[in-house]
Write an enzyme that holds these catalytic residues in place. Structure first.
Site, PDB file in Angstrom:
ATOM      1  N   PHE A   1       3.376   6.576   1.571  1.00  7.04           N
ATOM      2  CA  PHE A   1       4.526   6.934   1.167  1.00  7.04           C
ATOM      3  C   PHE A   1       4.290   7.939   0.142  1.00  7.04           C
ATOM      4  O   PHE A   1       5.114   8.984  -0.741  1.00  7.04           O
ATOM      5  CB  PHE A   1       5.263   6.074   0.602  1.00  7.04           C
ATOM      6  CG  PHE A   1       5.844   5.012   1.368  1.00  7.04           C
ATOM      7  CD1 PHE A   1       6.605   5.112   2.442  1.00  7.04           C
ATOM      8  CD2 PHE A   1       5.206   3.585   1.010  1.00  7.04           C
ATOM      9  CE1 PHE A   1       6.887   4.137   3.157  1.00  7.04           C
ATOM     10  CE2 PHE A   1       5.493   2.795   1.835  1.00  7.04           C
ATOM     11  CZ  PHE A   1       6.219   2.654   3.041  1.00  7.04           C
TER      12      PHE A   1
ATOM     13  N   PRO B   1       0.692  -1.312  -0.210  1.00  7.21           N
ATOM     14  CA  PRO B   1       0.021  -0.096  -0.011  1.00  7.21           C
ATOM     15  C   PRO B   1       0.871   1.186   0.002  1.00  7.21           C
ATOM     16  O   PRO B   1       1.805   1.365   0.913  1.00  7.21           O
ATOM     17  CB  PRO B   1      -0.721  -0.006   1.272  1.00  7.21           C
ATOM     18  CG  PRO B   1      -1.077  -1.683   1.547  1.00  7.21           C
ATOM     19  CD  PRO B   1       0.331  -2.108   0.901  1.00  7.21           C
ATOM     20  N   CYS B   2       0.506   2.051  -0.673  1.00  2.00           N
ATOM     21  CA  CYS B   2       1.474   3.302  -1.207  1.00  2.00           C
ATOM     22  C   CYS B   2       1.092   4.546  -0.474  1.00  2.00           C
ATOM     23  O   CYS B   2       1.766   5.518  -0.538  1.00  2.00           O
ATOM     24  CB  CYS B   2       1.550   3.412  -2.769  1.00  2.00           C
ATOM     25  SG  CYS B   2       0.079   3.792  -3.570  1.00  2.00           S
ATOM     26  N   GLN B   3      -0.158   4.723   0.057  1.00  5.17           N
ATOM     27  CA  GLN B   3      -0.678   6.055   0.532  1.00  5.17           C
ATOM     28  C   GLN B   3       0.304   6.434   1.357  1.00  5.17           C
ATOM     29  O   GLN B   3       0.474   7.759   1.465  1.00  5.17           O
ATOM     30  CB  GLN B   3      -2.054   5.701   1.177  1.00  5.17           C
ATOM     31  CG  GLN B   3      -3.233   5.528   0.262  1.00  5.17           C
ATOM     32  CD  GLN B   3      -3.311   3.859  -0.109  1.00  5.17           C
ATOM     33  OE1 GLN B   3      -2.570   3.190   0.384  1.00  5.17           O
ATOM     34  NE2 GLN B   3      -4.286   3.356  -0.520  1.00  5.17           N
TER      35      GLN B   3
END
Length: 362
Positions: A97, A93-95
């Protein structure tokens, strides 16, 4: 568990078969792209129950509903059974970063999921690894440790920032792509090697049926658009393709944008342009006020289907079971968070080229 990966396929690889596991698989964007390239994905893993139907229905792979924190090497063993080469793929999950997230830090549990990815690499020892995420991850110590761990395990590691639009995705989407291999030096195909021309919004969604704000296409429930308030309807009427709220009469400008602090956010309340790629599709793409997500011509925000197509999902990709209620918030999250299918295909073809070259050298 499927044994498709045990068969040698006449794809990009002449000799070695590859079996893949997709961690953090979501709705299946990366899996679908790898499959299009010719790589067998036997298992997808995600913690979100909303992923079960789209992933299992559209992809020839098993689905495991489980947190990566709790996944063990034994959970992957049957997916990798009898494969010549193992590929462990995923997009944590990239949120946390993302540049849009001003609050997340190492206290966010998602921050450490990359280390769980690293743990599973150590425990399963795949010959091949790929990871996709937002560029901001490169600046974090957790990414540097991830790369260090790979290199300590004798992987050749390559990572770079790419604009997916240059590979034919009809969307400006900047992503970090990492490839690692125990076979030798590996790299992502460049745009000339991939041989795809840039694609515009019109080429992607221009032939979808016309609908109005707040309505649903009778033949495709996913082709539905959110309703507009009276003020937002007036705003979209005043919006130009590729323009901003600065084009509006003053009486339509939101009070927050009239303030000094709001004048630096021109990319909300805008229409897309037919002749350019779309802006980055986020989890809120179905709302006119959430970005430049207005349809280029019709007076509405883009539909769920249009968002999925701009993420390069096939136009017939199924996200909900027949008759099941459609939640814009849920599907917006699945579609916006997905690895674009086109990027998955680029990654897959890059891996196959690498393996083919390796096979030819031994």
């Amino acid at each position: 568990m499927s044994n498709r990966g045990t068969k040698k396929k006449k794809t990009g690889s002449l000799y070695s078969s590859i079996s893949a596991v997709d961690l953090f698989c979501g709705a299946g964007g990366l899996t679908c792209g790898l499959e299009k390239a010719g790589i067998s994905v036997n298992l997808g893993i995600d913690i979100d129950p909303a992923c079960i139907y789209p992933y299992s229905t559209n992809n020839d792979a098993e689905f495991l509903l489980k947190s990566v924190d709790d996944v063990k090497a034994s959970d992957l063993s049957s997916a990798f059974k009898n494969a010549d080469l193992k590929l462990l793929a995923g997009c944590a999950p990239c949120q946390t970063f993302s540049l849009y997230n001003q609050k997340a830090d190492s206290s966010d549990g998602r921050w450490w999921l990359l280390m769980q990815f690293s743990r599973l690499i150590r425990e399963t020892a795949p010959e091949l690894v790929t990871m996709e995420n937002v560029p901001g991850l490169m600046e974090q110590d957790v990414f540097k440790k991830f790369v260090d761990d790979l290199e300590k395990q004798k992987y050749h590691v390559n990572f770079q920032i790419v604009n997916c639009a240059e590979y034919g995705l009809p969307q400006q989407r900047i992503r970090l792509v990492l490839l690692a291999s125990k076979l030798g030096t590996i790299k992502l195909l460049n745009t000339k090697e991939f041989k795809r021309k840039p694609k515009t919004v019109k080429e992607a969604i221009g032939k979808l049926p016309s609908i109005e704000a707040g309505t649903i296409d009778t033949k495709d429930p996913l082709h539905q658009s959110a309703s507009l308030s009276e003020i937002n309807y007036k705003r979209i009427l005043a919006s130009k393709p590729g323009g901003t709220w600065r084009d509006w009469p003053k009486k339509l400008v939101a009070s927050c944008h009239s303030k000094k602090s709001g004048k630096t956010y021109p990319s909300v309340y805008g229409r897309m342009s037919w002749d350019e790629p779309a802006p980055t599709i986020t989890t809120q793409f179905f709302g006119f006020g959430n970005g430049r997500f207005g349809h280029p011509e019709q007076n509405r925000a883009i539909s769920l289907r249009e968002g999925a197509v701009l993420q390069s999902f096939p136009k017939k990709y199924k996200f909900t079971a027949p008759g099941e209620p459609i939640s814009k918030k849920t599907l917006g999250r699945l579609i916006g968070n997905a690895v674009p299918v086109k990027l998955g295909e680029v990654i897959g073809k890059s891996i196959l080229k690498h393996v083919t070259e390796y096979d030819a050298s031994v």
